[in-house]
Write a protein that holds these residues in place. Structure first.
Motif, PDB file in Angstrom:
ATOM      1  N   GLY A   1     -25.172  21.757  33.924  1.00  0.00           N
ATOM      2  CA  GLY A   1     -24.968  22.908  32.776  1.00  0.00           C
ATOM      3  C   GLY A   1     -25.167  22.858  31.734  1.00  0.00           C
ATOM      4  O   GLY A   1     -24.971  21.458  31.351  1.00  0.00           O
ATOM      5  N   LEU A   2     -25.749  23.362  31.001  1.00  0.00           N
ATOM      6  CA  LEU A   2     -25.535  23.677  29.830  1.00  0.00           C
ATOM      7  C   LEU A   2     -24.312  24.348  28.830  1.00  0.00           C
ATOM      8  O   LEU A   2     -24.256  24.996  29.428  1.00  0.00           O
ATOM      9  CB  LEU A   2     -26.412  23.948  28.747  1.00  0.00           C
ATOM     10  N   GLN A   3     -23.561  23.772  28.140  1.00  0.00           N
ATOM     11  CA  GLN A   3     -22.399  24.054  27.468  1.00  0.00           C
ATOM     12  C   GLN A   3     -22.448  25.762  26.020  1.00  0.00           C
ATOM     13  O   GLN A   3     -22.469  26.049  26.067  1.00  0.00           O
ATOM     14  CB  GLN A   3     -21.043  23.223  26.505  1.00  0.00           C
ATOM     15  N   THR A   4     -23.913  25.672  25.457  1.00  0.00           N
ATOM     16  CA  THR A   4     -23.900  26.249  23.934  1.00  0.00           C
ATOM     17  C   THR A   4     -25.607  26.935  24.639  1.00  0.00           C
ATOM     18  O   THR A   4     -25.899  26.317  25.498  1.00  0.00           O
ATOM     19  CB  THR A   4     -23.814  26.337  23.102  1.00  0.00           C
ATOM     20  N   PHE A   5     -26.004  28.043  23.821  1.00  0.00           N
ATOM     21  CA  PHE A   5     -27.119  28.740  23.503  1.00  0.00           C
ATOM     22  C   PHE A   5     -28.207  27.497  22.862  1.00  0.00           C
ATOM     23  O   PHE A   5     -29.404  26.959  23.132  1.00  0.00           O
ATOM     24  CB  PHE A   5     -27.333  29.656  22.767  1.00  0.00           C
ATOM     25  N   ASP A   6     -27.429  26.604  21.763  1.00  0.00           N
ATOM     26  CA  ASP A   6     -27.787  25.729  20.655  1.00  0.00           C
ATOM     27  C   ASP A   6     -28.915  24.309  21.812  1.00  0.00           C
ATOM     28  O   ASP A   6     -29.728  24.038  21.717  1.00  0.00           O
ATOM     29  CB  ASP A   6     -27.572  25.758  20.241  1.00  0.00           C
ATOM     30  N   GLU A   7     -28.058  24.730  23.098  1.00  0.00           N
ATOM     31  CA  GLU A   7     -27.934  23.133  23.816  1.00  0.00           C
ATOM     32  C   GLU A   7     -29.639  23.649  24.705  1.00  0.00           C
ATOM     33  O   GLU A   7     -30.668  22.692  25.254  1.00  0.00           O
ATOM     34  CB  GLU A   7     -27.306  22.889  24.238  1.00  0.00           C
ATOM     35  N   LEU A   8     -29.543  24.818  25.070  1.00  0.00           N
ATOM     36  CA  LEU A   8     -30.432  25.841  25.867  1.00  0.00           C
ATOM     37  C   LEU A   8     -31.742  25.517  25.237  1.00  0.00           C
ATOM     38  O   LEU A   8     -33.289  25.422  25.279  1.00  0.00           O
ATOM     39  CB  LEU A   8     -30.568  26.838  26.320  1.00  0.00           C
ATOM     40  N   ILE A   9     -31.857  25.748  24.060  1.00  0.00           N
ATOM     41  CA  ILE A   9     -32.791  25.796  22.955  1.00  0.00           C
ATOM     42  C   ILE A   9     -33.102  24.413  22.884  1.00  0.00           C
ATOM     43  O   ILE A   9     -34.431  24.318  22.699  1.00  0.00           O
ATOM     44  CB  ILE A   9     -32.457  26.237  21.596  1.00  0.00           C
ATOM     45  N   ASP A  10     -32.323  23.986  22.271  1.00  0.00           N
ATOM     46  CA  ASP A  10     -33.290  22.348  22.428  1.00  0.00           C
ATOM     47  C   ASP A  10     -33.499  21.573  23.636  1.00  0.00           C
ATOM     48  O   ASP A  10     -34.618  20.687  23.296  1.00  0.00           O
ATOM     49  CB  ASP A  10     -31.559  21.405  21.925  1.00  0.00           C
ATOM     50  N   LYS A  11     -33.253  22.031  24.690  1.00  0.00           N
ATOM     51  CA  LYS A  11     -33.856  21.267  26.157  1.00  0.00           C
ATOM     52  C   LYS A  11     -35.074  21.868  26.203  1.00  0.00           C
ATOM     53  O   LYS A  11     -36.064  21.724  27.702  1.00  0.00           O
ATOM     54  CB  LYS A  11     -32.872  21.496  27.457  1.00  0.00           C
ATOM     55  N   THR A  12     -35.528  23.187  25.894  1.00  0.00           N
ATOM     56  CA  THR A  12     -36.464  23.758  26.049  1.00  0.00           C
ATOM     57  C   THR A  12     -37.740  24.930  25.012  1.00  0.00           C
ATOM     58  O   THR A  12     -38.919  25.127  26.069  1.00  0.00           O
ATOM     59  CB  THR A  12     -35.739  25.844  26.896  1.00  0.00           C
ATOM     60  N   VAL A  13     -37.313  25.153  24.009  1.00  0.00           N
ATOM     61  CA  VAL A  13     -38.299  24.482  22.862  1.00  0.00           C
ATOM     62  C   VAL A  13     -39.206  23.616  22.283  1.00  0.00           C
ATOM     63  O   VAL A  13     -38.067  22.952  21.504  1.00  0.00           O
ATOM     64  CB  VAL A  13     -37.660  26.161  22.302  1.00  0.00           C
ATOM     65  N   PRO A  14     -40.232  23.410  22.154  1.00  0.00           N
ATOM     66  CA  PRO A  14     -40.561  22.097  21.825  1.00  0.00           C
ATOM     67  C   PRO A  14     -40.312  22.405  20.241  1.00  0.00           C
ATOM     68  O   PRO A  14     -40.299  23.465  19.325  1.00  0.00           O
ATOM     69  CB  PRO A  14     -41.902  22.761  21.825  1.00  0.00           C
TER      70      PRO A  14
END
Length: 109
Positions: A1-14
């Motif tokens: 899993g991811l720890q932060t919202f920023d990590e999610l954005i880094d992995k999903t938004v080009p």
């Protein structure tokens, strides 16, 4: 899993479609104040032609709206032969969609 919202954005938004800066948003105190502000902006619109009663012919409906509201197989069940839920569900979904657009734009249905 991811720890932060920023990590999610880094992995999903080009990277090439990101803005790269904070949005320039003015502060609005409440939902009511925002709606009033949007209504004032919408009041600047001029109505040149009324499309009331002209139906949906010859207009563009975004594919996700068409698929998820008008053609959604979730409205169909195996329990009734005439499928009144389909028509009722579509009408309810269209009303919800129109209401959301009216809330966002300040326009009437």
């Amino acid at each position: 899993g991811l720890q932060t919202f920023d990590e999610l954005i880094d992995k999903t938004v080009p990277e090439d479609i990101r803005l790269g800066r904070d949005l320039k948003l003015s502060s609005v105190g409440s939902e009511y104040e925002l709606l009033e502000r949007l209504r004032k902006i919408a009041d600047e619109n001029k109505v040149w032609r009324s499309f009331i009663g002209m139906g949906y012919h010859n207009c563009f409906v975004p594919r996700p709206i068409k698929r998820n509201i008008l053609e959604n197989p979730g409205w169909i069940t195996q329990y009734t032969p005439y499928q009144p839920e389909v028509a009722q569900g579509r009408l309810e979904s269209l009303l919800n969609f129109q209401t959301m657009v009216c809330d966002l734009t300040g326009l009437e249905i």
